[in-house]
Design a protein around this motif. Structure first.
Motif, PDB file in Angstrom:
ATOM      1  N   GLN A   1       0.845  -1.194   0.000  1.00  0.00           N
ATOM      2  CA  GLN A   1       0.000   0.000   0.000  1.00  0.00           C
ATOM      3  C   GLN A   1       0.879   1.242   0.000  1.00  0.00           C
ATOM      4  O   GLN A   1       1.734   1.403   0.863  1.00  0.00           O
ATOM      5  N   VAL A   2       0.656   2.113  -0.966  1.00  0.00           N
ATOM      6  CA  VAL A   2       1.453   3.329  -1.083  1.00  0.00           C
ATOM      7  C   VAL A   2       0.955   4.363  -0.089  1.00  0.00           C
ATOM      8  O   VAL A   2      -0.249   4.595   0.032  1.00  0.00           O
ATOM      9  N   GLN A   3       1.878   4.969   0.599  1.00  0.00           N
ATOM     10  CA  GLN A   3       1.550   6.070   1.505  1.00  0.00           C
ATOM     11  C   GLN A   3       2.324   7.309   1.098  1.00  0.00           C
ATOM     12  O   GLN A   3       3.502   7.228   0.763  1.00  0.00           O
ATOM     13  N   LEU A   4       1.644   8.430   1.135  1.00  0.00           N
ATOM     14  CA  LEU A   4       2.270   9.721   0.872  1.00  0.00           C
ATOM     15  C   LEU A   4       2.191  10.549   2.136  1.00  0.00           C
ATOM     16  O   LEU A   4       1.099  10.754   2.673  1.00  0.00           O
ATOM     17  N   VAL A   5       3.327  11.021   2.594  1.00  0.00           N
ATOM     18  CA  VAL A   5       3.366  11.841   3.804  1.00  0.00           C
ATOM     19  C   VAL A   5       3.860  13.228   3.426  1.00  0.00           C
ATOM     20  O   VAL A   5       4.964  13.386   2.899  1.00  0.00           O
ATOM     21  N   GLU A   6       3.019  14.200   3.708  1.00  0.00           N
ATOM     22  CA  GLU A   6       3.344  15.584   3.393  1.00  0.00           C
ATOM     23  C   GLU A   6       3.866  16.304   4.626  1.00  0.00           C
ATOM     24  O   GLU A   6       3.481  16.000   5.757  1.00  0.00           O
ATOM     25  N   SER A   7       4.686  17.302   4.383  1.00  0.00           N
ATOM     26  CA  SER A   7       5.163  18.159   5.462  1.00  0.00           C
ATOM     27  C   SER A   7       5.561  19.503   4.886  1.00  0.00           C
ATOM     28  O   SER A   7       5.691  19.655   3.673  1.00  0.00           O
ATOM     29  N   GLY A   8       5.709  20.470   5.777  1.00  0.00           N
ATOM     30  CA  GLY A   8       6.233  21.758   5.367  1.00  0.00           C
ATOM     31  C   GLY A   8       5.257  22.910   5.338  1.00  0.00           C
ATOM     32  O   GLY A   8       5.644  24.047   5.082  1.00  0.00           O
TER      33      GLY A   8
END
Length: 115
Positions: free
Chosen positions: A1-8
């Motif tokens: 399962q692909v996970q995308l984690v955003e920050s900033g």
């Protein structure tokens, strides 16, 4: 399962800068196409910038010359450098990436630009 984690994301004054990151995990594939969208209150989600695996980029007219999308394939991460921010850039920014054959979305990160 692909996970995308955003920050900033965060709060910045008009004219300031922020850099958003979108890191992909959970797949043996690299990000093929990376996109940043944004959605302001009461408005539809709009495409801000896109980058393909060859490095070609595309931008919304409203951010051309101010925003830069880039990628680090070694880190499987897409970035959005935002300069000369304006109050109208205030929105939740979402990362979308095509990893292998799977299109995934990040959780969103709030960007608020004060005047």
């Amino acid at each position: 399962q692909v996970q995308l984690v955003e920050s900033g994301g965060g709060l910045v004054q008009a004219g300031g800068s922020l850099r958003l990151s979108c890191a992909a995990s959970g797949s043996r594939f690299s990000i093929g196409v990376g996109r940043w969208y944004r959605q302001a209150p009461g408005k539809q989600r709009e495409l801000v910038a896109a980058i393909i695996s060859g490095g070609q980029t595309n931008y919304a007219d409203s951010v051309k010359g101010r925003f830069t999308i880039s990628r680090d394939n070694a880190k499987n991460t897409v970035y959005l450098q935002m300069n000369s921010l304006k109050p109208e850039d205030t929105a939740v920014y979402y990362c979308n990436a095509l990893v292998g054959l799977i299109s995934s979305w990040g959780q969103g990160t709030q960007v608020t630009v004060s005047s």
